[in-house]
Write a protein that holds these residues in place. Structure first.
Motif, short mmCIF file in Angstrom:
data_model
loop_
_atom_site.label_atom_id
_atom_site.label_comp_id
_atom_site.label_asym_id
_atom_site.label_seq_id
_atom_site.Cartn_x
_atom_site.Cartn_y
_atom_site.Cartn_z
N UNK A 689 0.85 -1.19 0.00
CA UNK A 689 0.00 0.00 0.00
C UNK A 689 0.88 1.24 0.00
N UNK A 690 0.64 2.09 -0.98
CA UNK A 690 1.46 3.28 -1.09
C UNK A 690 1.03 4.28 -0.02
N UNK A 691 1.98 4.82 0.70
CA UNK A 691 1.60 5.69 1.79
C UNK A 691 1.95 7.14 1.55
N UNK A 692 2.93 7.38 0.70
CA UNK A 692 3.47 8.73 0.74
C UNK A 692 3.45 9.51 -0.56
N UNK A 693 2.97 8.94 -1.64
CA UNK A 693 2.98 9.68 -2.91
C UNK A 693 2.14 10.95 -2.82
N UNK A 694 2.40 11.87 -3.74
CA UNK A 694 1.67 13.14 -3.71
C UNK A 694 0.17 12.92 -3.90
N UNK A 695 -0.17 12.12 -4.91
CA UNK A 695 -1.59 11.91 -5.20
C UNK A 695 -2.29 11.16 -4.07
N UNK A 696 -1.52 10.26 -3.48
CA UNK A 696 -2.11 9.51 -2.37
C UNK A 696 -2.46 10.47 -1.24
N UNK A 697 -1.49 11.35 -0.95
CA UNK A 697 -1.75 12.31 0.12
C UNK A 697 -2.94 13.20 -0.22
N UNK A 698 -2.95 13.62 -1.46
CA UNK A 698 -4.04 14.50 -1.88
C UNK A 698 -5.38 13.80 -1.70
N UNK A 699 -5.42 12.54 -2.14
CA UNK A 699 -6.68 11.79 -2.06
C UNK A 699 -7.09 11.61 -0.61
N UNK A 700 -6.10 11.23 0.20
CA UNK A 700 -6.42 11.02 1.61
C UNK A 700 -6.87 12.32 2.24
N UNK A 701 -6.18 13.40 1.87
CA UNK A 701 -6.55 14.69 2.44
C UNK A 701 -7.98 15.05 2.09
N UNK A 702 -8.33 14.80 0.82
CA UNK A 702 -9.69 15.12 0.40
C UNK A 702 -10.70 14.27 1.16
N UNK A 703 -10.40 12.98 1.27
CA UNK A 703 -11.33 12.10 1.98
C UNK A 703 -11.46 12.51 3.44
N UNK A 704 -10.31 12.89 4.02
CA UNK A 704 -10.34 13.32 5.42
C UNK A 704 -11.22 14.56 5.57
N UNK A 705 -11.04 15.47 4.62
CA UNK A 705 -11.82 16.70 4.65
C UNK A 705 -13.33 16.38 4.58
N UNK A 706 -13.69 15.51 3.63
CA UNK A 706 -15.10 15.15 3.48
C UNK A 706 -15.62 14.52 4.77
N UNK A 707 -14.81 13.63 5.31
CA UNK A 707 -15.24 12.93 6.52
C UNK A 707 -15.43 13.91 7.67
N UNK A 708 -14.51 14.86 7.78
CA UNK A 708 -14.60 15.81 8.88
C UNK A 708 -15.85 16.66 8.75
#
Lengths: 975, 501
Positions: A689-708
């Motif tokens: 599982x990729x943890x640190x790529x730019x797009x991965x971070x972006x995606x996670x950030x977006x999902x985190x934002x939506x969840x929050x």
């Protein structure tokens, strides 16, 4: 007087015949043919006998209520115009059935053919005699369906399937438009009754809804009659057996469009919109159809385009809006039906005898088939508009009408020219048909040697050609009065004076006819050599095929748009799906609150206990951490989850709900242990599982934002709700009445087993089903390959045993945690006692069946943990499924018990029972209910435990081949 | 007997499920139990519908607690009709199962789970308590999950996980909405809510509660853009299960939505109406587009469920009595037809060995009877007159024109066209086309054809004589739209004998 009930027979007989035919055994060819023929003839007879009742604008009506709530009745209405169509439908129908007897091959399943043909006849007959416009749309749609089935009759043929589908799509679309148009018409008029509609012409034309109504009805009519730009389905429908083409696609069904236009001509025509739309469609169809017909190599293709062109002629006439033009239109409908049906049948004979319909191969057939050839020539001459034949008469009327001024516009000006050119084209293709097929050198390379068909196969053509001749020479005597009947029924008082005579003197229409005739001959001479070798289809327009465009649109709609829709919304991965749903929920919330900002609450944090708040911060943090770790470290996630659960538990106690606290605690314990046991069987963590790529971070950030956003919004809402004072609620009632009415001081328990016992019943069903599902899922579960071996620790222990001389393999494992396991075994009795205690005190103090059941299950759980599966099951036979069954039955039976004594389901009975040595013990019948709950909870929990525990007993049999195959199947299903 | 009519459609399957679970070791006995249970349930539901036919609204307070304190079941025409049609469908499915169920599936608990599903379905139709409704939804959710994973294939597990996650989200929304509603009103009884809510001051919480109900039931019903779980899971289940799901699951969501938005909240309040209209149009369109690119019969049919849900929602979006009646008619028609199509898909699978249209064919020659049996529901689904689907479409289209929502009617007709197109695809590929590998079609057992024929006959009967059902739908919609009737039935007290005040 002709009884109106005959109308039911007129429409119903073909359907009845269809049903009877369909029930015949599949080899009864002759019987099917006789039956179909008899039905058609009977209907023909009925139609003939009706004549005297429909002359002079008289109408026969028969009305049966059908769906009065929708304003829909089975109204059958026969007037002169409908009578004329009935004659065509039944008469030509009978001829076609006779023809088909010789045409159809012995290999074809003819029973089905006749059944469909009869059903179509019924639908068409129904269409023309409908006295209710919705009923008309109903029959209209039915004709589309039967046309589909008949075009695809030779369904092994790809062209037939494609043609059928195209025809269905086009005419079906038209049918839906027509239905919408009829609904609108009904709204304007206030009734679906045709007579009422026909009397409301001014109302309709003045209505705001006139234009949409007109467009929708025209869409229906123009598609059915294959008018430009919807014409292309008709040539493709030629894959049907020839009797079908002759009947549906020249004589009757395609006439339904112009029938409809004529029917509504009195109420819809006479406006600019009508003139321009109908006129444009008609004129362009007239010209294009005739032009395209010249360049067809397929006999039936030529006839199909010619049909399109002639229907265009009728449409053009109807567009003009003058009564004389309407007369000409009605006249031409009949004429066209006769000569075109006979030509189709002749084409069928040629195909049947010579084995091909390709005009480039056919040649010199006159010497083989002199009689058929003669008949075809006469019919073609009628089609070309040669004098002394019926086609000439209506064409002359058409020319005369085009010369009149109707509505000053370019369209009106060009009409005579277009008409003349199209007539010249008609001459050209008629000559081509006759000249190529019957004259010239005798073809030698035909698949079969042609000879004259059976006498009876030719008879239908002979009769129709005879009709052409008779009408063409003595129109006034032969058709005059019948035509008049039809015309009067449509036009009523507006019926003009018209003359059917052959000779009107030298006038402009005659000149146009002569020009067209000569022009057509010249054009044929010029094109002859080109036509012998050219490709199918007209020059220039060859590439611009309506069919191609249609397919493009279809692909665009049904494939490309669908793909786009799927790409954005039909995602097959769970995360995007969930994301979309959460986003939708947020948007819905925003939408709801957008205009309602004044409703937004005032929030304050005053009055919040800091300790509780701190605890909740910890709990919330743990919940978020659990979500965060779930993908990377399951054990850690589980621990976080446990803390969050504990906080919930403490909160219950904090807020004075000890009962909930106890239950929550017990449930926490059981679930955590069960999940821990299950973790062992999950596949190992994926290190990829990729943890640190730019797009991965972006995606996670977006999902985190939506969840929050979603979580915070919900939390705010809940907080606000809890800050507002509760209105007087049913809860107050429960508090007051728990003891006095329910006999228990533990309100929660009384609510669970008494006030809202039905909820509990439902919930224990849920629990039972969960347990059964888990059990079923794990029954033959094969763990993932990477953890099918023994755990590391056990391997070490066994290795140690095998090295030591005095130890058996497995001994260390047996002695592992010896002291705790002995204590755990002893605990069983204590826990059983605790469970009993919790159970009995439940009605008055925190406890109850659910808590007791969970506690009891923990007892079993400990035994499994301490002794191992084999050890426990050698000593203790637990039948969890039976526990579940018993629990459900006990709870249900308790509820039903109250029925037997005349109280509603689940009514609790309560008293104090004297028990020796203990004294008065509160006993409620709810106790038995609670016993059911207890039994079920124990059973369900233990069943899940057993399901997990048995994994380790099962010899790990990895079956990679099957796993791979399944995965491939899943992927294939998704691609 | 009259007094307990409301009880049996739930209690009979409950007892049946318990018995079937207890008889886990005897598959043959389980079958008998299940069949007997469903026959009885169907019979009980007929009594129920007979009792409400004249317009009476039956209520029953359980535990002898007067509303709003105890849980109350309620049956009006709409709910009784739903119970009848679901019980009939379940019975048909069990008969079909006699020919198609594998031994392994029985051992995985098919019968208890199936009856468990029916408990939830009938409970949801009959309850008059919003929290109790939640309980039945949960029963349904869990039983469904078990039924999807009956064979434990990878595809099924995959489908089940999506089903579970997305539906749990809906369930959570539902539960939170119930919580908020209780917080605002202090009651859970639907009739009581109908009394209390109009007197409650409008607040953000109430507005959002309405929205949460819409979303929660919308996910269940398969609304655009929240329908993913449906095409992801339905086609993986065994065909008997798919048929019942197709007929019932989404419809329970729709039913709940109709109840909540006629009884508790108004559709006509400005923000909701356009939203529901957009959702309805989107649901119709995306369902039918989704179907267009599929080749698996079950997937095509699954997507059509979505598009048909759009039609039903059109009724709520227009919200006139005629529109609601159209929706009621549509729901009943659709349950019969869609389940039947899934049964036919099962028969096609049995005959050709594949659900994939590219790999099947030749059925016209091999099994003309099956062709006819397919044509009936397929044409009905496409709205071809005079089958039941035509009347359903006619009613909603007519209502949209009258309700000043012509664009919805246009969408409905366009989608109708694509539905015809889609059905002709199945017809051409499975029936007309030759089998690509020239395999002889296998015979389909009679027990599988019996339910197909029975449902086909119902479709035909509704089609040729729609008047009774139209009249019934009109009355049902009328009593659904008029909340005072229901409130009166709750507090009239004539059927709540034995109440302890």
């Amino acid at each position: 007087m002709w009884s109106s009930e005959w109308l039911i027979l007129l429409v119903g007989l073909p359907f009845l015949g269809s049903l009877l035919t369909a029930l015949l055994p599949s080899h009864s060819r002759s019987a099917a043919n006789w039956l179909a023929g008899a039905m058609a003839l009977a209907c023909f007879g009925i139609a003939i006998s009706a004549y005297s009742s429909v002359t002079d604008g008289m109408v026969v009506r028969h009305q049966v209520e059908w769906v009065p709530h929708l304003g829909l009745s089975l109204t059958l209405r026969l007037d002169g115009f409908a009578w004329m169509f009935s004659m065509l439908i039944t008469g030509i129908g009978a001829l076609v059935i006779l023809y088909a007897r010789y045409y159809m091959s012995p290999k074809d399943p003819v029973v089905r053919f006749y059944a469909l043909l009869l059903a179509f006849m019924g639908a068409m007959q129904g269409l023309v005699v409908s006295g209710n416009i919705i009923l008309l749309a109903v029959f209209w749609e039915l004709t589309s369906i039967f046309s589909f089935l008949l075009i695809g009759y030779w369904h092994h043929n790809q062209a037939a399937r494609d043609g059928a589908r195209m025809a269905l799509t086009i005419t079906g679309a038209g049918g839906l438009c027509l239905l919408a148009g009829m609904v609108l018409l009904g709204q304007i008029v206030g009734s679906y009754d045709l007579d009422v509609v026909l009397q409301s012409g001014d109302l309709i034309r003045a209505s705001d809804l006139y234009l949409p109504t007109l467009l929708l009805i025209l869409a229906g009519a123009l598609t059915k009659s294959a008018q430009f730009p919807f014409h292309f389905w008709l040539p493709n429908a030629m894959a049907a057996p020839t009797p079908v083409s002759a009947y549906l696609h020249s004589a009757t069904m395609v006439k339904a469009g112009v029938f409809l236009l004529t029917r509504f001509w009195p109420v819809l025509s006479g406006t600019d919109a009508w003139f321009f739309i109908v006129g444009f469609a008609g004129l362009s169809t007239l010209l294009i159809g005739a032009y395209f017909a010249i360049f067809q190599h397929d006999l039936k293709g030529l006839l199909a385009y010619s049909t399109i062109s002639h229907l265009g002629l009728v449409t053009t006439l109807l567009s003009l809006g003058s009564p004389l033009a309407a007369v000409a239109a009605i006249f031409h409908m009949v004429n066209h039906a006769t000569f075109k049906a006979s030509l189709f049948m002749a084409a069928g004979i040629i195909d049947h005898e010579a084995g091909t319909r390709d005009m480039r191969r056919l040649s010199g057939l006159f010497s083989f088939l002199p009689i058929t050839a003669t008949l075809a020539m006469v019919a073609s001459a009628a089609m070309a508009g040669v004098p002394l034949l019926n086609g000439f008469l209506s064409k002359e009327m058409f020319f005369a009408e085009t010369l009149e001024q109707h509505r000053a516009s370019v369209l009106d000006t060009v009409t005579p020219y277009v008409a003349t050119i199209a007539a010249a084209f008609a001459v050209t293709y008629s000559i081509r048909l006759i000249h190529t097929v019957f004259f010239g050198p005798r073809a030698s390379d035909l698949p079969k040697v042609p000879h004259e068909p059976p006498r009876w196969m030719r008879l239908p053509i002979e009769l129709l050609v005879l009709a052409c001749l008779v009408v063409g020479t003595i129109p006034g005597l032969s058709i005059g009065s019948y035509l008049d009947t039809a015309v009067v029924s449509v036009l009523g008082d507006a019926t003009p004076v018209y003359s059917l005579s052959i000779w009107h003197g030298f006038n402009l229409p005659l000149a146009m006819s002569i020009v067209a005739l000569l022009g057509g001959i010249v054009l044929y001479m010029a094109l002859k050599s080109y036509l012998d070798w050219c490709e199918e289809g007209p020059p220039i327009f060859r590439r611009l095929k309506g069919q191609r465009i249609f397919e493009r649109i279809l692909v665009a709609v049904s494939w490309r748009w669908a793909r786009v829709a799927e790409r954005f919304l039909g995602t097959r991965r769970l995360q995007p799906q969930l994301r979309l749903i959460v986003v939708a929920a947020i948007l819905a919330g925003v939408w709801a609150m957008w205009g309602a900002r004044h409703l937004a609450p005032q929030l304050t944090i005053s009055g919040v206990d800091p300790v509780l708040a701190m605890m909740w911060l910890v709990g919330g943090g743990c919940a978020v951490a659990a979500a965060y770790q779930a993908k990377f470290h399951r054990l850690a996630a589980l621990i976080f989850l446990g803390v969050a659960g504990l906080v919930t538990c403490i909160t219950f106690v904090w807020l004075s709900a000890p009962d909930l606290g106890v239950t929550q605690l017990l449930v926490e314990i059981v679930t955590t242990v069960l999940i821990l046991l299950g973790l062992r069987w999950l596949p190992k963590r994926d290190d990829q599982i990729e943890r640190h790529g730019f797009w991965v971070r972006l995606r996670r950030g977006r999902d985190f934002f939506i969840a929050v956003i979603a979580g915070a919004g919900m939390a705010l809402l809940a907080y606000y709700m809890m800050m507002t004072p509760l209105p007087p609620s049913v809860g107050d009632y429960y508090l007051q009445h728990a003891y006095s009415e329910g006999g228990g001081t533990n309100v929660v328990n009384v609510i669970l087993v008494d006030f809202r016992g039905f909820d509990t019943l439902g919930e224990i069903v849920v629990l039972a089903v969960v347990a059964l599902t888990v059990f079923a899922l794990l029954r033959r579960f094969r763990p993932a390959e990477d953890n099918s071996e023994l755990p590391y620790q056990q391997r070490e222990q066994n290795e140690y045993d095998s090295i030591q001389r005095d130890r058996e393999v497995g001994e260390t494992l047996k002695d592992y945690l010896l002291v705790p396991s002995v204590i755990m075994r002893w605990m069983f009795a204590a826990i059983t006692l605790l469970a009993a205690y919790l159970f009995l005190r439940g009605h008055d103090l925190p406890g109850g069946g659910f808590a007791a059941g969970v506690a009891m299950a923990i007892g079993f759980l400990l035994q499994y943990l301490a002794g191992g599966t084999r050890w426990v099951e050698e000593r203790l036979r637990i039948r969890p499924v039976q526990w579940i069954g018993f629990g459900l039955l006990a709870a249900t039976a308790t509820g039903l018990g109250s029925l037997t004594v005349g109280y509603p389901f689940l009514t609790s009975y309560f008293q104090y029972t004297e028990v020796p040595f203990i004294g008065g013990v509160p006993t409620a019948s709810a106790l038995f209910f609670d016993l059911g709950v207890f039994s079920l909870v124990v059973g369900a929990t233990v069943l899940m435990l057993v399901a997990i525990a048995h994994q380790s007993l099962r010899a790990p049999k990895a079956r990679p081949d099957r796993a791979v195959a399944e995965r491939a199947a899943v992927e294939q299903g998704e691609s | 007997m009259f007094d307990t009519l409301l009880l049996w459609p739930v209690i009979l399957p409950l007892a049946g499920a318990a018995l079937a679970a207890a008889l886990h070791a005897f598959p043959a006995v389980q079958r008998q139990v299940a069949l007997t249970t469903m026959v009885l349930t169907f019979g009980a539901s007929l009594f129920l519908v007979d009792a409400v036919m004249e317009g009476a609204i039956l209520t029953k307070a359980f535990g002898g607690w007067m509303p709003p304190f105890g849980i109350v079941f309620v049956a009006d025409r709409f709910s009784a009709a739903m119970v009848v049609i679901s019980s009939l469908l379940a019975l048909c499915a069990l008969v079909f199962a006699m020919g198609d169920l594998r031994q392994r599936q029985v051992r995985s608990g098919f019968y208890p789970l199936f009856l468990g599903l029916m408990i939830g379905v009938n409970g949801a139709f009959l309850t008059g308590d919003i929290f109790n409704l939640y309980v039945w939804f949960e029963v349904m959710l869990i039983a469904t999950l078990g039924l999807i994973t009956l064979d434990r294939t990878r595809a099924q597990i995959d489908g089940a996980i999506k089903y579970a996650v997305l539906n749990l989200f809906s369930t959570i929304l539902f539960l939170m909405a119930v919580g908020l509603l209780y917080g605002a009103t202090g009651t859970l009884n639907m009739a009581d809510l109908a009394v209390v809510l109009p007197q409650t001051e409008p607040s953000a919480a109430l507005t959002l509660t309405a929205m949460m109900f819409l979303l929660a039931f919308g996910i269940k019903a398969g609304f655009f853009p929240m329908f993913f779980w449906l095409p992801a899971s339905y086609h993986t289940a065994s065909i008997i299960v798919s048929a019942v799901f197709a007929g019932l699951l989404t419809k329970v969501g729709v039913y709940a939505l109709f109840r909540v938005f006629t009884l508790l909240f108004e559709v006509d309040n400005g923000t909701l109406k356009p939203l529901i209209a957009v959702i309805a149009a989107g649901t119709m369109l995306f369902g039918v587009f989704g179907a267009a690119i599929q080749w698996d019969v079950r997937r095509i049919l699954s997507f059509h469920i979505i598009s048909q849900i759009g039609y039903i929602m059109l009724g709520l979006a227009v919200a006139t009595p005629l529109a609601l009646a159209g929706a009621v008619f549509y729901i009943i028609h659709h349950i019969v037809v869609k389940a039947n199509l899934f049964f036919v898909a099962g028969a096609i699978h049995r005959a050709t060995g594949s659900f994939d249209l590219r790999k099947s064919g030749g059925l016209m020659k091999a099994s003309p009877l099956l062709a006819v049996l397919f044509a009936i529901p397929a044409l009905s689904l496409a709205g071809i007159p005079p089958l039941s689907g035509f009347w359903a479409k006619f009613m909603v289209v007519d209502a949209s024109f009258q309700g000043e929502a012509a664009w919805l009617a246009a969408v409905a007709l366009f989608v109708g066209l694509l539905t015809i197109f889609s059905m002709s695809k199945i017809w051409i590929e499975a029936f007309w086309k030759e089998h690509p590998r020239a395999v002889r079609a296998r015979p389909v057992p009679a027990v599988m054809l019996v339910p197909i024929a029975a449902l086909g006959i119902i479709t035909l009967a509704i089609g040729f004589n729609p008047e009774p059902l139209v009249a019934f739908s009109n009355l049902a919609a009328e009593s659904m739209g008029d909340r005072t009737q229901l409130i009166g039935a709750f507090y009239g007290g004539e059927h709540t004998a034995g109440v302890t005040p």
